[in-house]
Scaffold this active site. Structure first.
Site, PDB file in Angstrom:
ATOM      1  N   ASP A   1      42.908  30.768  35.962  1.00 14.88           N
ATOM      2  CA  ASP A   1      42.968  30.722  37.416  1.00 14.88           C
ATOM      3  C   ASP A   1      44.166  31.538  37.907  1.00 14.88           C
ATOM      4  O   ASP A   1      45.217  31.568  37.261  1.00 14.88           O
ATOM      5  CB  ASP A   1      43.096  29.264  37.852  1.00 14.88           C
ATOM      6  CG  ASP A   1      42.981  29.073  39.340  1.00 14.88           C
ATOM      7  OD1 ASP A   1      41.979  29.514  39.914  1.00 14.88           O
ATOM      8  OD2 ASP A   1      43.903  28.478  39.937  1.00 14.88           O
TER       9      ASP A   1
ATOM     10  N   GLU B   1      41.207  35.593  36.296  1.00 15.94           N
ATOM     11  CA  GLU B   1      40.671  35.701  37.654  1.00 15.94           C
ATOM     12  C   GLU B   1      41.454  36.798  38.372  1.00 15.94           C
ATOM     13  O   GLU B   1      42.584  36.608  38.795  1.00 15.94           O
ATOM     14  CB  GLU B   1      40.821  34.381  38.417  1.00 15.94           C
ATOM     15  CG  GLU B   1      40.300  34.471  39.848  1.00 15.94           C
ATOM     16  CD  GLU B   1      40.779  33.351  40.751  1.00 15.94           C
ATOM     17  OE1 GLU B   1      40.243  33.215  41.857  1.00 15.94           O
ATOM     18  OE2 GLU B   1      41.727  32.626  40.364  1.00 15.94           O
TER      19      GLU B   1
END
Length: 637
Positions: free
Chosen positions: A355, A384
């Protein structure tokens, strides 16, 4: 040239041709640069100007004339780089009319006499020892938002600490809309749970196997207050609402028997305020956590500006305090022999999707990847990243994701956006630019692992994006709640989605299906894109199309690794080629309102031409008609 050339990069300065423009190489490899300049330019002398990304000025080298090739003068030299890093270069030449540049225009090379603001070419040198995991190449990801996929029979005891001042809502109306209204204080709590769990994923493995999935990507499963679980409370525990460690191990073991891997969502930039580490709300005891105890072992994990009330948090969201990733104790907790990264790989996971990777430093990522690979040699580490990750800068610093020590690959949002632009508006040029740029800028091993998503938990459902009314970014939750597609819009969106999926499954990289997209789920972004999977009410026409495309994809190694080039990209028509040796696929989409005739070059000399979309039937004519909004896939050998 005296030295043996191992790799060739070709720039054809006509503003059209891109064949051979692959500007990456492993360290230490001899790379020849071949520049083709139209003879009409009347070149007298040419120079190569190149610099390391960390340098302030370009260094110039002679670029010798090699020969004449038709209407082009050919200039060749060995690129003077072999150390890992990001480089920039362009060509300057003197002609009858003065000085000119060979520089970049999108994904093309052009001749230009305008010096101000010109774009140079990027060249990436990556570590020659860099490898990426083979298990995902040629496969298919399936992204599961755990609470909304399936409610299975779990044996786990719900022993999670609950705070009566922060209640959770247990829903018994599977398929109803997630709670979207703020509470009386105007806060969005994300505290409603429909009951999807790890046992449910395990029970649905036969479905996933039949669909053709090879790797599950699970949204966060560690203990946390919210239903999305990006506010981690305890990295060492599976959230008991979802199950327990034994059930996770069973999921991984059973999936492995079906040839399916599992990767986890790693949220290491911040924790939850309601966590054993921070404990702002006292859920974990009065003198536990950095917020309540200045002497807590977790105190230095966080940046307190005025203790304890003012602290750094992700995007100013106070329920997500940012972690000090340089803290040695935090790193030991994450990367040690018995740390979090290795613990869950040991339990059966095959890697992590990271993330907000932009907020993790280069050395943090390198240490994370090292820990993962030490535990599991083929662990996958994806980031990400929403932009071109090969040259991304974040917080004033250039990132080095693809130089061998940080990420194996990234989520491919640029491709997602360009596919949407093409399917909705026929913008073939934009799609070609993204495909060609990634082929140029990303190492081939990175390309083979790209997570090619069309939708995620962070974006509106792809069906809604393609067929629904386009709402402004600041549209209210009420507006997103009431705006639905009419019956005709929905059916039209299904056909558009088939075009998008066709491209997603055939372009380089690994397609990622957001749970339920294959079933026809719709909805604007959070929380409307996080509905419950519609078991028993799937759009089976769409599901069958996904199955068909996945079967084609997994049946041929050309979709695992290939040479790829765009053949045509204009007038709402996009055609590209993927090839391995003498075998190749010609793949095209006609997004226009008119039929298009495609000619198969040297048809009479080919041993076999098959129409893949028509059951691998033999093609008997050199002309193929691509109908309006039609798809073409030819297998040629």
């Amino acid at each position: 040239m005296a030295e043996e050339i191992e790799r060739l990069c070709v720039l054809t300065a006509d503003g059209v041709t891109t064949d051979g423009m692959r500007l990456t190489a492993p360290s230490g490899e001899n790379v020849e640069l071949r520049v083709k300049i139209p003879r009409s330019c009347g070149v007298k002398e040419a120079k190569l100007l190149i610099k390391n990304d960390e340098e302030d000025h370009f260094n110039d080298y002679a670029l010798p004339w090699a020969r004449l090739d038709g209407d082009f003068d050919i200039y060749e030299t060995r690129l003077p780089v072999n150390e890992v890093g990001l480089y920039w270069f362009y060509v300057k030449f003197r002609a009858f009319g003065g000085d000119y540049l060979v520089c970049r225009n999108g994904a093309k090379a052009i001749v230009d006499h305008v010096y101000e603001g010109f774009a140079s070419f990027q060249f990436t040198v990556y570590d020659k020892e860099m490898t990426t995991p083979d298990f995902i190449k040629g496969g298919v990801f399936y992204h599961i938002f755990v609470d909304r996929f399936y409610k299975g029979e779990s044996q786990a005891i719900d022993d999670k600490p609950y705070n009566p001042e922060r209640p959770v809502v247990r829903r018994d109306d599977w398929g109803a809309e997630p709670e979207w209204r703020p509470d009386e204080n105007g806060e969005i709590l994300n505290n409603d749970f429909f009951g999807g769990n790890i046992a449910g994923i395990r029970e649905k493995l036969p479905y996933l196997n039949d669909l053709g999935v090879t790797c599950l990507y699970l949204s966060p499963i560690f203990e946390a207050y919210s239903n999305h679980k990006y506010d981690t409370s305890d990295y060492s525990k599976i959230d008991s609402i979802f199950g327990n460690e034994e059930e996770f191990r069973s999921l991984c073991d059973e999936a492995a028997r079906l040839g399916i891997r599992v990767i986890l969502d790693g949220v290491f930039n911040h924790t939850g305020a309601d966590s054993i580490y921070f404990n702002k709300f006292g859920t974990y005891g009065k003198k536990v956590g950095a917020y309540n105890d200045f002497n807590s072992p977790y105190h230095n994990w966080y940046n307190f500006i005025v203790f304890p009330r003012v602290y750094s948090s992700w995007w100013g969201i106070t329920t997500l305090p940012t972690v000090n990733k340089d803290d040695k104790n935090y790193r030991a907790y994450m990367f040690g022999e018995n740390g979090i990264i290795r613990k869950w790989l040991r339990a059966g996971a095959s890697g992590y999707r990271l993330d907000v990777a932009d907020e993790l430093s280069d050395d943090f990522l390198a240490e994370l990847k090292s820990a993962a690979r030490t535990e599991k040699q083929d662990a996958l580490v994806l980031g990400e990243v929403w932009e071109d990750a090969s040259n991304k800068s974040a917080y004033g610093k250039r990132k080095h994701y693809f130089q061998g020590h940080e990420l194996d690959s990234v989520m491919n949002y640029p491709l997602k956006d360009s596919i949407v632009d093409f399917v909705r508006r026929g913008n073939a040029e934009s799609l070609a630019f993204v495909v060609e740029s990634e082929l140029e800028n990303y190492p081939s091993d990175v390309i083979d692992c790209l997570m090619n998503n069309l939708g995620t938990h962070d974006t509106a459902r792809i069906l809604t994006v393609l067929g629904g009314r386009e709402l402004p970014n600041d549209a209210s939750r009420e507006e997103r709640h009431v705006t639905k597609m009419a019956f005709k819009e929905f059916n039209a969106a299904i056909e558009l989605l088939k075009i998008a999926v066709f491209l997603q499954m055939t372009l380089p990289g690994v397609p990622c299906i957001y749970y339920g997209d294959e079933a026809g789920m719709e909805g604007y972004n959070d929380p409307f894109n996080r509905g419950c999977f519609p078991w028993g009410n799937e759009n089976m026409d769409l599901t069958d199309f996904y199955k068909k495309m996945i079967k084609i994809r997994r049946s041929d190694p050309v979709f695992k690794h290939s040479e790829t080039k765009v053949l045509y990209a204009k007038d709402s028509i996009f055609i590209f080629e993927r090839s391995v040796g003498k075998e190749k696929y010609i793949i095209g989409v006609n997004r226009s309102y008119f039929p298009v005739k495609y000619e198969i070059i040297d048809f009479d000399k080919l041993s076999s031409v098959q129409n893949v979309m028509d059951g691998y039937s033999d093609v008997e004519s050199e002309y193929i008609i691509i109908l309006p909004y039609g798809k073409m896939m030819l297998k040629i050998s």
